[in-house]
Design an enzyme around this catalytic site. Structure first.
Site, PDB file in Angstrom:
ATOM      1  CG  HIS A 160      -1.908  -1.196   1.411  1.00 39.65           C
ATOM      2  ND1 HIS A 160      -2.772  -1.418   0.679  1.00 39.65           N
ATOM      3  CD2 HIS A 160      -1.771  -2.323   2.069  1.00 39.65           C
ATOM      4  CE1 HIS A 160      -3.259  -2.539   1.072  1.00 39.65           C
ATOM      5  NE2 HIS A 160      -2.427  -3.163   1.836  1.00 39.65           N
ATOM      6  CB  SER A 281      12.710  21.755 -15.794  1.00 42.47           C
ATOM      7  OG  SER A 281      11.708  22.849 -15.883  1.00 42.47           O
ATOM      8  CE  LYS A 287      11.406  18.302 -11.361  1.00 44.22           C
ATOM      9  NZ  LYS A 287      10.300  18.801 -12.401  1.00 44.22           N
ATOM     10  CD  GLU A 294       8.222  11.030 -15.619  1.00 44.83           C
ATOM     11  OE1 GLU A 294       8.364  11.389 -14.644  1.00 44.83           O
ATOM     12  OE2 GLU A 294       8.333  11.623 -16.660  1.00 44.83           O
ATOM     13  CE  LYS A 329       0.264  -7.679 -43.226  1.00 43.32           C
ATOM     14  NZ  LYS A 329      -1.209  -8.222 -43.219  1.00 43.32           N
TER      15      LYS A 329
END
Length: 466
Positions: A160, A281, A287, A294, A329
């Site tokens: 969890h 970024s 960043k 992702e 295909k």
């Protein structure tokens, strides 16, 4: 012979509408099958020789010409894309006629594009399955190498998305090896059902030529020939099965990606992804984004869409061949590209990441991940599991109130809840002990993990040499 002439033109008085002609043509997609169409044609020429449709001289002339054509397309797989042929079958026949004249027109005797295309597609699938099995072995090998260097790297395991019990980074790697092993096994299993040739089925009811279809099938590397021509030319179960396996495997890759995205986040920092597979970024200079992972997660949805597409294409088709099947295909080829690229990217991400061992260990101490050991301790002292569970929960609440770890609680607090507690409880709560206590098969103990690593390496080694 002009390549714009259709294989079916005799019955028609008017030329196709140019818009329909473009809509109908499949050369831009099925050019990837041309190698297998030529190989099938070589085998077919041998069968025509056996049933006396071709003489030895004619068969050898056709085979030699096809081998020259095969060499050309091997050097340039997109050779035919400048042609205005309708499909690869048309292109191969036109090229053959240009090379050896009217004799080339004999090759199509007794067969249909219906059985040709399925045969070529099955050969293509068989070839790509072997390549994918090797791709899956490579990512397993990368994971097992990471396991070897990280088998003592303790980290929290989650349920969890909450800390549950301590595990090791190696143990996490081994879990994904099991997933990719199952993907590999599914591909191997699928070969049993794909290994029958439809060539010789004709359009839908067989062929007038007395072809030894089993011999023909084995000449192309199949185990046997299909049993029913009506089914053979319209069967695409193998495409569905392939896309299903791809979807399951991409799901595994997506889960691995999600875990690594979480592990790489600033809130956790269990791993640091390489600059090679991250991006920045355009606005925020600090960043470092896990774009490669992702994208794997995002492309998984595209592969799922391919599986749904082929199921919907097939769901309402009457027997036997229908032109809807031409659309199989595109989704198949695009899925293979996504799957193979995703496996390669994931493998490289795993090879180049850096494990933040201190952060892993520090996090493992949080969240009372050793609380289950209290339960086991009391059970081993003779207390019923449900009572032991209840008492351990109460002790966790005490630790939360005091803002300390379980192992920092005074022995009197333990005894307040049960006289069964002794000083040896602290040994059980030690995080290394928590790991090593799980020593049954499949457990997280260091010895079990080392055994698993050895077994997996041996398995990968022997499967490679075989």
């Amino acid at each position: 012979m002009n390549s714009s002439i259709k294989l079916w033109g005799g019955r028609f008085l008017k030329k196709s509408n140019p818009l329909f002609q473009n809509f109908n043509n499949s050369l831009h997609t099925d050019y990837q099958l041309v190698k297998y169409d030529i190989l099938g044609s070589i085998s077919w020429s041998k069968s025509l020789l056996e049933c006396k449709v071709l003489t030895i001289f004619e068969q050898k002339s056709i085979e030699n010409a096809l081998k020259i054509l095969l060499k050309k397309v091997s050097h340039n797989p997109k050779l035919m894309l400048n042609s205005d042929s309708e499909d690869i079958h048309s292109w191969v026949e036109f090229e053959l006629v240009n090379m050896i004249g009217v004799l080339g027109k004999k090759l199509h005797t007794g067969r249909s594009r219906n059985d040709q295309v399925s045969n070529s597609l099955k050969l293509w699938c068989k070839n790509i399955i072997y390549k994918l099995i090797e791709d899956l072995k490579k990512i397993q090998y990368t994971l097992v190498l990471q396991s070897e260097v990280s088998y003592k790297c303790i980290m929290p395991g989650y349920t969890h998305l909450q800390r549950a019990q301590p595990i090791t980074f190696a143990y996490w790697c081994l879990a994904y090896i099991e997933m990719f092993k199952r993907d590999e096994q599914r591909l191997k299993d699928s070969l049993l059902r794909i290994n029958s040739s439809p060539l010789g089925s004709g359009a839908l009811s067989g062929t007038f030529c007395n072809i030894n279809r089993n011999k023909l099938a084995m000449d192309m590397g199949f185990l046997t020939a299909t049993n029913n021509s009506l089914d053979s030319v319209s069967d695409r179960d193998y495409v569905i099965e392939f896309l299903s396996i791809a979807s399951i495997s991409m799901m595994h890759l997506s889960r691995l990606s999600e875990d690594l995205i979480f592990f790489n986040s600033g809130e956790v920092s269990f791993v640091e992804l390489s600059d090679l597979f991250t991006s920045g970024s355009s606005l925020m200079p600090q960043k470092k984004n896990p774009d490669a992972l992702e994208l794997i997660r995002g492309k998984t949805g595209i592969v799922y869409g391919s599986l749904i597409s082929i199921l919907v294409i097939l769901k309402g088709l009457p027997l036997s061949y229908n032109k809807d099947l031409q659309e199989d295909k595109g989704v198949l080829f695009s899925t293979v590209n996504i799957w193979r690229n995703s496996l390669k990217i994931a493998e490289l991400v795993l090879k180049t990441l850096r494990i933040q061992r201190f952060n892993c260990l520090k996090s493992a101490y949080k969240g009372y991940a050793n609380a289950t050991e209290l339960v086991d301790y009391l059970v081993n002292k003779g207390l019923a599991f449900r009572d032991a569970h209840h008492i351990s929960g109460k002790i966790v609440l005490e630790a939360i109130k005091k803002k300390c770890f379980l192992e920092n609680l005074d022995i009197n607090i333990f005894k307040k809840y049960s006289d069964l507690f002794e000083l040896d409880v602290y040994n059980k709560l030690d995080i290394v002990s928590c790991i090593d206590n799980k020593s049954s098969k499949g457990g997280v103990s260091f010895n079990q993990v080392l055994k698993s690593i050895k077994n997996i390496k041996n398995s990968l080694y022997f499967s490679c040499i075989n």
